[in-house]
Design a protein around this motif. Structure first.
Motif, PDB file in Angstrom:
ATOM      1  N   ASP A   1       0.271  34.913  -5.617  1.00 21.46           N
ATOM      2  CA  ASP A   1       1.381  35.860  -5.450  1.00 21.46           C
ATOM      3  C   ASP A   1       2.088  36.139  -6.768  1.00 21.46           C
ATOM      4  O   ASP A   1       2.601  37.244  -6.994  1.00 21.46           O
ATOM      5  N   LYS A   2       2.133  35.134  -7.632  1.00 19.49           N
ATOM      6  CA  LYS A   2       2.840  35.257  -8.905  1.00 19.49           C
ATOM      7  C   LYS A   2       1.964  35.845 -10.017  1.00 19.49           C
ATOM      8  O   LYS A   2       2.381  35.889 -11.169  1.00 19.49           O
ATOM      9  N   GLY A   3       0.767  36.269  -9.665  1.00 17.38           N
ATOM     10  CA  GLY A   3      -0.065  36.950 -10.648  1.00 17.38           C
ATOM     11  C   GLY A   3      -1.138  36.108 -11.300  1.00 17.38           C
ATOM     12  O   GLY A   3      -1.892  36.602 -12.137  1.00 17.38           O
ATOM     13  N   ILE A   4      -1.218  34.829 -10.939  1.00 19.95           N
ATOM     14  CA  ILE A   4      -2.292  33.977 -11.474  1.00 19.95           C
ATOM     15  C   ILE A   4      -3.456  34.080 -10.487  1.00 19.95           C
ATOM     16  O   ILE A   4      -3.531  33.346  -9.499  1.00 19.95           O
ATOM     17  N   LEU A   5      -4.350  35.026 -10.747  1.00 19.53           N
ATOM     18  CA  LEU A   5      -5.377  35.387  -9.782  1.00 19.53           C
ATOM     19  C   LEU A   5      -6.614  34.503  -9.858  1.00 19.53           C
ATOM     20  O   LEU A   5      -7.419  34.493  -8.927  1.00 19.53           O
ATOM     21  N   ASP A   6      -6.792  33.804 -10.955  1.00 14.97           N
ATOM     22  CA  ASP A   6      -7.960  32.950 -11.108  1.00 14.97           C
ATOM     23  C   ASP A   6      -7.835  31.747 -10.175  1.00 14.97           C
ATOM     24  O   ASP A   6      -6.952  30.896 -10.371  1.00 14.97           O
ATOM     25  N   PRO A   7      -8.673  31.623  -9.136  1.00 15.69           N
ATOM     26  CA  PRO A   7      -8.541  30.497  -8.199  1.00 15.69           C
ATOM     27  C   PRO A   7      -8.787  29.143  -8.849  1.00 15.69           C
ATOM     28  O   PRO A   7      -8.345  28.115  -8.337  1.00 15.69           O
ATOM     29  N   ASN A   8      -9.476  29.145  -9.994  1.00 17.59           N
ATOM     30  CA  ASN A   8      -9.747  27.876 -10.672  1.00 17.59           C
ATOM     31  C   ASN A   8      -8.481  27.216 -11.195  1.00 17.59           C
ATOM     32  O   ASN A   8      -8.452  26.006 -11.394  1.00 17.59           O
ATOM     33  N   VAL A   9      -7.431  28.019 -11.439  1.00 22.09           N
ATOM     34  CA  VAL A   9      -6.167  27.440 -11.891  1.00 22.09           C
ATOM     35  C   VAL A   9      -5.582  26.542 -10.802  1.00 22.09           C
ATOM     36  O   VAL A   9      -5.157  25.409 -11.066  1.00 22.09           O
ATOM     37  N   ALA A  10      -5.569  27.029  -9.557  1.00 25.72           N
ATOM     38  CA  ALA A  10      -5.061  26.222  -8.445  1.00 25.72           C
ATOM     39  C   ALA A  10      -5.942  25.010  -8.204  1.00 25.72           C
ATOM     40  O   ALA A  10      -5.446  23.912  -7.935  1.00 25.72           O
TER      41      ALA A  10
END
Length: 403
Positions: free
Chosen positions: A243-252
């Motif tokens: 939602d905050k713009g960090i679209l790369d799922p690898n970050v999560a």
């Protein structure tokens, strides 16, 4: 109280470590299924959040009964039953598309499974096997094992979903649980604890004693906060970052893995420090530290690096409450009903988990963001830091001492 031919501490820690690694590792990855399942079935986030909330609540409800079963029938039988329920719950999530059936079925099956395979189920055999001067340390080792599972299983689950699909990922995990947990449960065999010698205390008396003891009630209140915080963050973090713009799922994925990695050290040293300092001050410090870390995360500019720093800092204090809380319960009430009493405290943890995961989905659906839930999380952290300060871990005084 006497125990004959119990497994040695090393065997107990290794076998329970494998069980906790999978039980908690798989469970911590459920947030990765929130979006694919919701999209596949056309649900809002609230539906999946409710399923996870019911799961956490029933985990707490079943906890005291799983503890009673451990005290009566032994750890092996309870863990085997839990492994079968875990596999059934994963298969249910993979195949059921009706929202109400999905919520009720997955919640009940996985709630029972976790009650029989997580901390409460193995705390009794660990507490009985470890000598008193190493008990807090042993609890720390078991908490570290669950954190290792989070570190290892986060990437595994995300990759399974990406390359095999979300349904097949459930099938593969169900097979893995059965293949590993059943032989490890067999290593946790112990003869029934002989309580025929010495003074007796019934289950009813033990429950009344605990709930009449203020330090126990303070632990119950503090553990509610622990559950609220960790489950809200664990389930909703991937969606929050997107939602905050960090679209790369690898970050999560990496963030949740870092939480698990750093909590290996946090849990281990929390258990070790619990044998050196008063546990109430350590518990209070952990909750206060969580409040500070979350505040800084929300105030700082959001980037992948700030997420990683937040995850590492939270990891050090993520499940470090567990060895300290179990250690306090053992110190106050002894070992006879440790699993059951830990189950009651953990029920409060799971009520908090229910509220954290459900409110996250509900408030997001209502307001379109998580701001209010973050504010509640901070306020509860301050409350928990204060409520743990009066906890006195001195043994209860009984007219006739019991083990």
């Amino acid at each position: 109280m006497t125990i004959k031919q119990s497994p040695d501490l090393k065997t107990v820690l290794i076998a329970s470590g494998f069980v906790l690694t999978l039980a908690m590792g798989v469970r911590h990855g459920f947030g990765f299924w929130l979006q694919p399942i919701s999209q596949a079935h056309g649900w809002t986030r609230e539906t999946y959040s409710m399923a996870m909330a019911i799961q956490n609540l029933l985990w707490g409800v079943f906890g005291p009964f799983a503890g009673m079963a451990v005290d009566k029938f032994g750890t092996t039988r309870v863990v085997i039953f839990g492994a079968l329920m875990y596999a059934a719950g994963l298969l249910w999530m993979a195949t059921v598309s009706h929202p109400l059936l999905f919520v009720i079925g997955s919640g009940a099956l996985l709630g029972a499974a976790l009650a029989c395979t997580a901390f409460g189920a193995v705390s009794s055999i660990i507490g009985r096997t470890a000598p008193a001067n190493k008990r807090s340390w042993a609890f720390g080792i078991s908490s570290a094992a669950s954190s290792f599972g989070q570190f290892v299983m986060m990437p595994v689950e995300q990759q399974l979903i990406t390359h095999s699909g979300w349904q097949t990922a459930f099938y593969l995990l169900a097979g893995l649980l059965i293949a590993v947990m059943l032989p490890m449960a067999w290593k946790l065999r112990e003869p029934p604890v002989d309580h025929s010698h010495g003074p007796q205390q019934s289950i009813k008396e033990a429950i009344h004693e605990a709930f009449s003891h203020k330090p126990f009630l303070f632990l119950v209140a503090g553990y509610f906060v622990c559950g609220f915080q960790v489950v809200f963050i664990g389930v909703h973090m991937p969606a929050y970052l997107k939602d905050k713009g960090i679209l790369d799922p690898n970050v999560a994925v990496l963030a949740l893995a870092l939480i698990g990695l750093f909590n290996i050290f946090g849990s281990y040293y929390a258990g070790k420090l619990g044998g050196m300092f008063q546990k109430r001050y350590l518990l209070s410090s952990i909750y206060l530290s969580r409040t500070v870390v979350i505040s800084l995360f929300l105030l700082a500019p959001l980037s992948s690096y700030s997420v990683y720093i937040f995850a590492a800092a939270m990891g050090l204090i993520w499940l470090s409450t567990v060895p300290l809380t179990n250690g306090v319960i053992a110190s106050i009430f002894g070992l006879k009903y440790l699993s059951m009493l830990s189950g009651f405290v953990f029920f409060s943890h799971q009520v908090g988990s229910f509220m954290g995961v459900w409110l996250g989905g509900y408030i997001y659906t209502l307001m379109g963001n998580y701001n209010l839930v973050w504010g509640i999380t901070l306020a509860l952290g301050i409350f928990a830091a204060l409520i743990n300060l009066p906890v006195n871990e001195s043994p209860v005084e009984r007219q006739t001492a019991t083990a």
